[in-house]
Design a protein around this motif. Structure first.
Motif, PDB file in Angstrom:
ATOM      1  N   THR A   1     -22.860   0.443  10.910  1.00  0.00           N
ATOM      2  CA  THR A   1     -22.408   1.447  11.867  1.00  0.00           C
ATOM      3  C   THR A   1     -23.492   1.740  12.895  1.00  0.00           C
ATOM      4  OG1 THR A   1     -21.009   2.490  10.193  1.00  0.00           O
ATOM      5  CG2 THR A   1     -21.583   3.815  12.118  1.00  0.00           C
ATOM      6  N   LYS A   2     -23.135   1.609  14.153  1.00  0.00           N
ATOM      7  CA  LYS A   2     -24.080   1.974  15.217  1.00  0.00           C
ATOM      8  C   LYS A   2     -24.134   3.495  15.319  1.00  0.00           C
ATOM      9  CE  LYS A   2     -23.152   1.522  19.641  1.00  0.00           C
ATOM     10  NZ  LYS A   2     -23.529   2.251  20.829  1.00  0.00           N
ATOM     11  N   LEU A   3     -25.333   4.048  15.204  1.00  0.00           N
ATOM     12  CA  LEU A   3     -25.481   5.491  15.305  1.00  0.00           C
ATOM     13  C   LEU A   3     -25.374   5.930  16.754  1.00  0.00           C
ATOM     14  CD1 LEU A   3     -28.226   6.128  12.598  1.00  0.00           C
ATOM     15  CD2 LEU A   3     -25.742   6.017  12.388  1.00  0.00           C
ATOM     16  N   LEU A   4     -25.111   7.193  16.956  1.00  0.00           N
ATOM     17  CA  LEU A   4     -24.715   7.674  18.281  1.00  0.00           C
ATOM     18  C   LEU A   4     -25.828   7.617  19.298  1.00  0.00           C
ATOM     19  CD1 LEU A   4     -22.543  10.714  17.197  1.00  0.00           C
ATOM     20  CD2 LEU A   4     -21.819   8.389  17.711  1.00  0.00           C
ATOM     21  N   LYS A   5     -27.068   7.794  18.832  1.00  0.00           N
ATOM     22  CA  LYS A   5     -28.170   7.827  19.797  1.00  0.00           C
ATOM     23  C   LYS A   5     -29.317   6.965  19.310  1.00  0.00           C
ATOM     24  CE  LYS A   5     -26.774  12.073  21.940  1.00  0.00           C
ATOM     25  NZ  LYS A   5     -27.198  13.373  22.477  1.00  0.00           N
TER      26      LYS A   5
ATOM     27  N   THR B   1     -39.569 -10.468  27.766  1.00  0.00           N
ATOM     28  CA  THR B   1     -38.244 -10.337  27.173  1.00  0.00           C
ATOM     29  C   THR B   1     -37.660  -8.973  27.504  1.00  0.00           C
ATOM     30  OG1 THR B   1     -38.905 -11.762  25.329  1.00  0.00           O
ATOM     31  CG2 THR B   1     -36.915 -10.442  25.038  1.00  0.00           C
ATOM     32  N   SER B   2     -36.449  -8.960  28.007  1.00  0.00           N
ATOM     33  CA  SER B   2     -35.769  -7.699  28.297  1.00  0.00           C
ATOM     34  C   SER B   2     -34.522  -7.609  27.435  1.00  0.00           C
ATOM     35  CB  SER B   2     -35.387  -7.605  29.775  1.00  0.00           C
ATOM     36  OG  SER B   2     -34.481  -8.647  30.128  1.00  0.00           O
ATOM     37  N   GLY B   3     -34.120  -6.380  27.146  1.00  0.00           N
ATOM     38  CA  GLY B   3     -32.945  -6.187  26.320  1.00  0.00           C
ATOM     39  C   GLY B   3     -32.739  -4.715  26.014  1.00  0.00           C
ATOM     40  N   SER B   4     -32.052  -4.427  24.930  1.00  0.00           N
ATOM     41  CA  SER B   4     -31.757  -3.044  24.558  1.00  0.00           C
ATOM     42  C   SER B   4     -31.958  -2.867  23.059  1.00  0.00           C
ATOM     43  CB  SER B   4     -30.316  -2.682  24.948  1.00  0.00           C
ATOM     44  OG  SER B   4     -29.396  -3.539  24.290  1.00  0.00           O
ATOM     45  N   SER B   5     -32.235  -1.631  22.651  1.00  0.00           N
ATOM     46  CA  SER B   5     -32.442  -1.320  21.240  1.00  0.00           C
ATOM     47  C   SER B   5     -31.389  -0.322  20.766  1.00  0.00           C
ATOM     48  CB  SER B   5     -33.844  -0.751  21.017  1.00  0.00           C
ATOM     49  OG  SER B   5     -34.841  -1.720  21.293  1.00  0.00           O
ATOM     50  N   LYS B   6     -30.953  -0.499  19.543  1.00  0.00           N
ATOM     51  CA  LYS B   6     -29.963   0.400  18.953  1.00  0.00           C
ATOM     52  C   LYS B   6     -30.331   0.662  17.501  1.00  0.00           C
ATOM     53  CE  LYS B   6     -26.096  -1.161  21.892  1.00  0.00           C
ATOM     54  NZ  LYS B   6     -26.913  -2.063  22.719  1.00  0.00           N
ATOM     55  N   VAL B   7     -29.869   1.796  16.989  1.00  0.00           N
ATOM     56  CA  VAL B   7     -30.105   2.169  15.592  1.00  0.00           C
ATOM     57  C   VAL B   7     -28.802   2.034  14.819  1.00  0.00           C
ATOM     58  CG1 VAL B   7     -30.815   4.018  14.033  1.00  0.00           C
ATOM     59  CG2 VAL B   7     -31.976   3.736  16.221  1.00  0.00           C
ATOM     60  N   TYR B   8     -28.874   1.428  13.635  1.00  0.00           N
ATOM     61  CA  TYR B   8     -27.701   1.210  12.803  1.00  0.00           C
ATOM     62  C   TYR B   8     -27.938   1.730  11.388  1.00  0.00           C
ATOM     63  CZ  TYR B   8     -26.250  -2.108  16.446  1.00  0.00           C
ATOM     64  OH  TYR B   8     -25.904  -2.690  17.631  1.00  0.00           O
ATOM     65  N   ALA B   9     -26.875   2.168  10.761  1.00  0.00           N
ATOM     66  CA  ALA B   9     -26.865   2.403   9.320  1.00  0.00           C
ATOM     67  C   ALA B   9     -26.164   1.190   8.711  1.00  0.00           C
ATOM     68  CB  ALA B   9     -26.122   3.684   8.977  1.00  0.00           C
ATOM     69  N   VAL B  10     -26.772   0.609   7.677  1.00  0.00           N
ATOM     70  CA  VAL B  10     -26.254  -0.629   7.101  1.00  0.00           C
ATOM     71  C   VAL B  10     -26.157  -0.486   5.592  1.00  0.00           C
ATOM     72  CG1 VAL B  10     -26.552  -3.128   6.957  1.00  0.00           C
ATOM     73  CG2 VAL B  10     -27.472  -1.885   8.924  1.00  0.00           C
TER      74      VAL B  10
ATOM     75  N   GLY C   1     -35.015 -11.644  19.784  1.00  0.00           N
ATOM     76  CA  GLY C   1     -34.690 -10.307  19.305  1.00  0.00           C
ATOM     77  C   GLY C   1     -35.475  -9.975  18.047  1.00  0.00           C
ATOM     78  N   SER C   2     -35.372  -8.727  17.618  1.00  0.00           N
ATOM     79  CA  SER C   2     -36.103  -8.309  16.429  1.00  0.00           C
ATOM     80  C   SER C   2     -35.340  -7.205  15.706  1.00  0.00           C
ATOM     81  CB  SER C   2     -37.505  -7.820  16.798  1.00  0.00           C
ATOM     82  OG  SER C   2     -37.434  -6.685  17.637  1.00  0.00           O
ATOM     83  N   VAL C   3     -35.653  -7.055  14.423  1.00  0.00           N
ATOM     84  CA  VAL C   3     -35.035  -6.027  13.590  1.00  0.00           C
ATOM     85  C   VAL C   3     -36.128  -5.284  12.841  1.00  0.00           C
ATOM     86  CG1 VAL C   3     -33.451  -5.558  11.687  1.00  0.00           C
ATOM     87  CG2 VAL C   3     -32.950  -7.401  13.291  1.00  0.00           C
TER      88      VAL C   3
ATOM     89  N   LEU D   1     -31.496   2.045   7.151  1.00  0.00           N
ATOM     90  CA  LEU D   1     -31.395   2.153   8.608  1.00  0.00           C
ATOM     91  C   LEU D   1     -32.172   1.022   9.257  1.00  0.00           C
ATOM     92  CD1 LEU D   1     -32.041   5.999   9.043  1.00  0.00           C
ATOM     93  CD2 LEU D   1     -29.850   4.831   8.759  1.00  0.00           C
ATOM     94  N   THR D   2     -31.668   0.538  10.385  1.00  0.00           N
ATOM     95  CA  THR D   2     -32.360  -0.511  11.130  1.00  0.00           C
ATOM     96  C   THR D   2     -32.431  -0.144  12.611  1.00  0.00           C
ATOM     97  OG1 THR D   2     -30.329  -1.773  11.573  1.00  0.00           O
ATOM     98  CG2 THR D   2     -31.523  -2.287   9.540  1.00  0.00           C
ATOM     99  N   SER D   3     -33.504  -0.561  13.244  1.00  0.00           N
ATOM    100  CA  SER D   3     -33.615  -0.508  14.705  1.00  0.00           C
ATOM    101  C   SER D   3     -33.600  -1.945  15.183  1.00  0.00           C
ATOM    102  CB  SER D   3     -34.921   0.174  15.132  1.00  0.00           C
ATOM    103  OG  SER D   3     -34.892   1.545  14.856  1.00  0.00           O
ATOM    104  N   GLU D   4     -32.631  -2.289  16.018  1.00  0.00           N
ATOM    105  CA  GLU D   4     -32.458  -3.675  16.420  1.00  0.00           C
ATOM    106  C   GLU D   4     -32.635  -3.837  17.924  1.00  0.00           C
ATOM    107  OE1 GLU D   4     -28.960  -5.446  14.803  1.00  0.00           O
ATOM    108  OE2 GLU D   4     -29.153  -4.372  12.873  1.00  0.00           O
ATOM    109  N   PHE D   5     -33.577  -4.701  18.294  1.00  0.00           N
ATOM    110  CA  PHE D   5     -33.782  -5.045  19.696  1.00  0.00           C
ATOM    111  C   PHE D   5     -32.998  -6.317  19.984  1.00  0.00           C
ATOM    112  CE2 PHE D   5     -36.053  -7.533  22.924  1.00  0.00           C
ATOM    113  CZ  PHE D   5     -35.959  -6.657  23.994  1.00  0.00           C
ATOM    114  N   GLN D   6     -32.078  -6.235  20.924  1.00  0.00           N
ATOM    115  CA  GLN D   6     -31.222  -7.362  21.267  1.00  0.00           C
ATOM    116  C   GLN D   6     -31.613  -7.883  22.647  1.00  0.00           C
ATOM    117  OE1 GLN D   6     -27.652  -5.122  20.931  1.00  0.00           O
ATOM    118  NE2 GLN D   6     -27.565  -5.271  18.708  1.00  0.00           N
TER     119      GLN D   6
END
Length: 502
Positions: free
Chosen positions: A151-155, A129-138, A93-95, A115-120
């Motif tokens: 907090t995971k942002l809505l989109k 590597t397959s996975g999903s990405s999400k945006v968080y406020a930290v 994964g990556s951040v 803010l972070t974009s995290e690939f899980q």
């Protein structure tokens, strides 16, 4: 900070944002709980059995030991599988940490929101590597290295994420697709586009997905609506409307993220009225300057801190240079903060080191020959002036003096923070050192364990540093300017660590 294998094992047994990991971890904890309960029950049964056997003079049974070993093997398999998957996929994964940040006070301590974009990663197969990405406020407290909320942002995710602005307790964030309002104390989402449209119906269906079309001005969020009009939302009350009489092209010229970036420079003022400067150049560069030549495109990697006047009677010079400390700083530079022209250590640019020669006027001479002689002398003086001015401009440009930024210094003293490399390799770790130019010694040095610095923020007696590189190098460091003692937070593994200065 590079994670050890044990650090990764510890992180594996902590809940995070990956669903499969949390489900599997819960199962592992249940298995461990059942195993412990069975083991305790078996121990009690074995004690009773031995007492009963001893009373009758019989031999103790080996069934308990056999059962225990079988149970241990059964327990090791799911835990081993879980650790293998967790460590492998966690490392895959990556951040991505935003260059933006907002500093505020939470429960009496300085806190940073970013803010972070995290690939899980969910699977790795044939090198893919397959996975999903999400945006968080930290929100992080740099002093303690602790995460306050996440907090995971809505989109999202999107490279266009940014913190638009902050008013009182509200932080306005664009995650690349959706505008959201966050309570900066607890991280809860107060409103999104739908909620804002309910408050002010005129905003409905007008929110753009272009990051550059959102700006923050005078505690108002301005954005270019999908109908081409400029809309204004009060950042505190969250009420909005059309901003009349404003042309969108005059407002949204460029996307300025107002980042607190890391800047470097090779020159700072001495802080005294002596016409002296502290410069960071190589010994070979000193010789080049002394010969009146321009510095080459690639200067020396081995740099020292010198004190010098740079100018002597209208000529570039470093002949009066004095080495402040003997330590060499590989690719070294003074760490700078955003410009503060009132700081006495900020270099003030000098447009020209001498006045250009004045061209002679024919009317000032009694005969033609005298005028021609004066004109010839003028041409020579002008040529010397242009060469000298060019050499000086080259020197100032190479010293990054045009930045006009304040050097990071400790208190009101001429002790500056120098950023330099551990080795000459391109991916070398960044070191930070405190150089006391009065006592002429290096007070402390820390190794950030990262190849680059994302941004810096001087917070009273501490320096907050965001490092970048691999995910394990994406950290927030809180460096004590007095001692160099450092507390860090790693985004990849939600881990607090410390760095001791040398």
């Amino acid at each position: 900070m590079e994670m050890t294998f044990w650090d990764k094992v510890v992180a594996a047994f902590q809940y995070n944002n990956v669903i499969w990991h949390n489900v599997f971890l819960t199962i592992v904890y249940i298995i461990i709980g059942v195993a412990v309960a069975v083991f305790v029950s078996a121990c009690i049964g074995q004690i009773r059995s031995r007492k009963y056997t001893a009373e009758r003079g019989g031999k103790s049974s080996k069934g308990f030991l056999t059962g225990f070993l079988i149970g241990l093997v059964v327990l090791i398999f799911p835990i081993g599988l879980f650790l293998t998957l967790s460590i492998a996929l966690g490392s895959a994964g990556s951040v991505d940490v935003s260059a933006q940040s907002v500093f505020y006070t939470h429960e009496g301590k300085s806190t940073m929101m970013t803010l972070t974009s995290e690939f899980q990663a969910n699977s790795v197969e044939n090198g893919i590597t397959s996975g999903s990405s999400k945006v968080y406020a930290v929100a992080i407290q740099p002093e303690t290295g602790k995460r306050i909320w996440k907090t995971k942002l809505l989109k999202g995710p999107s490279p266009g994420k940014k913190i638009i602005g902050v008013a009182n307790e509200k932080a306005w964030v664009f995650d690349g697709k959706n505008l959201q309002v966050i309570n900066k104390q607890d991280g809860k989402i107060i409103a999104d586009e739908e909620k804002l449209a309910e408050i002010s119906p005129t905003l409905k269906n007008q929110f753009p997905t272009n990051t550059a079309w959102y700006i923050f001005k005078d505690k108002h969020v301005l954005f270019k609506g999908l109908d081409g009009q400029v809309y204004e939302v009060d950042a505190d009350s969250m009420k909005g409307n059309v901003k009349e009489g404003v042309n969108a092209s005059d407002v949204f010229e460029s996307d300025d993220l107002n980042n607190i970036q890391s800047a470097q420079g090779q020159i700072v003022a001495s802080g005294k009225s002596d016409g002296k400067y502290f410069v960071m150049v190589g010994a070979e560069d000193v010789q080049t300057i002394q010969r009146g030549l321009e510095l080459p495109a690639t200067s020396s990697e081995r740099k020292y801190v010198y004190t010098t006047s740079l100018i002597d009677k209208g000529t570039s010079t470093i002949a009066d240079q004095t080495k402040v400390v003997d330590q060499v700083f590989l690719n070294g530079a003074f760490l700078l903060t955003p410009a503060n022209n009132n700081d006495k250590y900020t270099y003030k640019p000098i447009e020209s080191i001498a006045a250009p020669p004045k061209m002679p006027s024919y009317s000032d001479y009694s005969d033609t020959q005298a005028y021609l002689d004066a004109l010839e002398a003028y041409q020579k003086a002008l040529s010397n002036y242009q060469d000298n001015d060019s050499t000086y401009s080259n020197l100032i440009g190479r010293l990054n003096a045009w930045k006009m930024s304040t050097p990071v210094h400790i208190g009101n003293n001429a002790t500056f923070i120098v950023e330099h490399n551990e080795t000459t390799e391109s991916a070398s770790n960044i070191l930070l050192s405190a150089v006391d130019t009065d006592k002429k010694k290096v007070l402390w040095t820390i190794n950030t364990k990262a190849p680059s610095i994302h941004f810096t923020h001087q917070d009273s007696g501490n320096l907050v540093v965001s490092t970048s590189g691999s995910s394990e190098a994406k950290n927030i460091l809180n460096v004590s300017l007095k001692t160099g003692k450092t507390t860090g937070y790693n985004f990849q593994y939600n881990r607090t660590f410390s760095i001791e200065p040398n």
